[in-house]
Scaffold this motif. Structure first.
Motif, PDB file in Angstrom:
ATOM      1  N   UNK A  12      27.338  -8.068 -11.330  1.00  0.00           N
ATOM      2  CA  UNK A  12      27.620  -7.487 -10.022  1.00  0.00           C
ATOM      3  C   UNK A  12      28.967  -8.025  -9.546  1.00  0.00           C
ATOM      4  N   UNK A  13      29.772  -7.131  -9.004  1.00  0.00           N
ATOM      5  CA  UNK A  13      31.084  -7.498  -8.486  1.00  0.00           C
ATOM      6  C   UNK A  13      31.127  -7.236  -6.984  1.00  0.00           C
ATOM      7  N   UNK A  14      32.079  -7.836  -6.316  1.00  0.00           N
ATOM      8  CA  UNK A  14      32.213  -7.640  -4.869  1.00  0.00           C
ATOM      9  C   UNK A  14      32.393  -6.174  -4.513  1.00  0.00           C
ATOM     10  N   UNK A  41      25.489  -5.576   5.817  1.00  0.00           N
ATOM     11  CA  UNK A  41      26.529  -5.707   4.799  1.00  0.00           C
ATOM     12  C   UNK A  41      26.824  -7.185   4.546  1.00  0.00           C
ATOM     13  N   UNK A  42      26.755  -7.988   5.594  1.00  0.00           N
ATOM     14  CA  UNK A  42      26.971  -9.427   5.445  1.00  0.00           C
ATOM     15  C   UNK A  42      25.943 -10.031   4.484  1.00  0.00           C
ATOM     16  N   UNK A  43      24.673  -9.649   4.623  1.00  0.00           N
ATOM     17  CA  UNK A  43      23.640 -10.200   3.738  1.00  0.00           C
ATOM     18  C   UNK A  43      23.823  -9.725   2.299  1.00  0.00           C
ATOM     19  N   UNK A  44      24.330  -8.512   2.104  1.00  0.00           N
ATOM     20  CA  UNK A  44      24.623  -8.018   0.753  1.00  0.00           C
ATOM     21  C   UNK A  44      25.720  -8.872   0.121  1.00  0.00           C
ATOM     22  N   UNK A  45      26.760  -9.170   0.889  1.00  0.00           N
ATOM     23  CA  UNK A  45      27.841 -10.023   0.374  1.00  0.00           C
ATOM     24  C   UNK A  45      27.313 -11.409   0.018  1.00  0.00           C
ATOM     25  N   UNK A  49      27.253 -13.299  -3.765  1.00  0.00           N
ATOM     26  CA  UNK A  49      27.793 -14.645  -3.983  1.00  0.00           C
ATOM     27  C   UNK A  49      26.731 -15.590  -4.553  1.00  0.00           C
ATOM     28  N   UNK A  50      25.528 -15.551  -4.010  1.00  0.00           N
ATOM     29  CA  UNK A  50      24.464 -16.462  -4.432  1.00  0.00           C
ATOM     30  C   UNK A  50      23.996 -16.181  -5.844  1.00  0.00           C
ATOM     31  N   UNK A  51      24.043 -14.934  -6.274  1.00  0.00           N
ATOM     32  CA  UNK A  51      23.511 -14.577  -7.581  1.00  0.00           C
ATOM     33  C   UNK A  51      24.418 -14.978  -8.721  1.00  0.00           C
ATOM     34  N   UNK A  54      22.233 -18.544 -11.423  1.00  0.00           N
ATOM     35  CA  UNK A  54      20.815 -18.253 -11.622  1.00  0.00           C
ATOM     36  C   UNK A  54      19.927 -19.438 -11.260  1.00  0.00           C
ATOM     37  N   UNK A  55      20.327 -20.638 -11.606  1.00  0.00           N
ATOM     38  CA  UNK A  55      19.500 -21.813 -11.328  1.00  0.00           C
ATOM     39  C   UNK A  55      19.370 -22.090  -9.836  1.00  0.00           C
ATOM     40  N   UNK A  56      20.381 -21.773  -9.070  1.00  0.00           N
ATOM     41  CA  UNK A  56      20.326 -21.998  -7.624  1.00  0.00           C
ATOM     42  C   UNK A  56      19.587 -20.878  -6.907  1.00  0.00           C
ATOM     43  N   UNK A  57      19.917 -19.644  -7.242  1.00  0.00           N
ATOM     44  CA  UNK A  57      19.353 -18.501  -6.516  1.00  0.00           C
ATOM     45  C   UNK A  57      17.992 -18.070  -7.050  1.00  0.00           C
TER      46      UNK A  57
END
Length: 102
Positions: A12-14, A41-45, A49-51, A54-57
């Motif tokens: 996934x890209x910005x 839209x903020x939550x999508x951004x 970023x979080x994804x 993988x270990x964190x998200x």
């Protein structure tokens, strides 16, 4: 990138934010995504970023595209990842024609 005979999976890209915003806010998709309220839209951004980790998200999303086109067809999600026990869940969304026209 993972490539098969007809499709490929890419990160996934910005630039995918608007497409994901439309897909995530399509109420027809909510029945399989456990979504109950619209995404901003903020939550999508933030999700994009979080994804990246993988270990964190605990989730990794790929965009599904046809080999002949760069247009996204849908997403493949790997989530509920348990590294200790070696399992995860997978979700696949193939966007409808209505989703793709937005």
């Amino acid at each position: 990138m993972l490539k098969g005979n007809n499709i490929y999976l890419r990160a996934v890209e910005k630039d995918d934010a608007l497409t994901l915003f439309q897909w995530e806010n399509n109420t027809a998709n909510w029945k399989v995504s456990n979504t109950e309220i619209p995404f901003s839209m903020h939550s999508i951004h933030q999700l994009i970023e979080q994804q990246s980790d993988l270990r964190t998200s605990g989730q990794l999303r790929f965009i599904i595209c046809q080999n002949e086109s760069t247009n996204p067809l849908g997403t493949l999600d790997i989530y509920d990842v348990n590294f200790k026990h070696g399992f995860a869940s997978i979700g696949i969304l193939i966007a409808t024609d209505q989703d793709k026209r937005k």
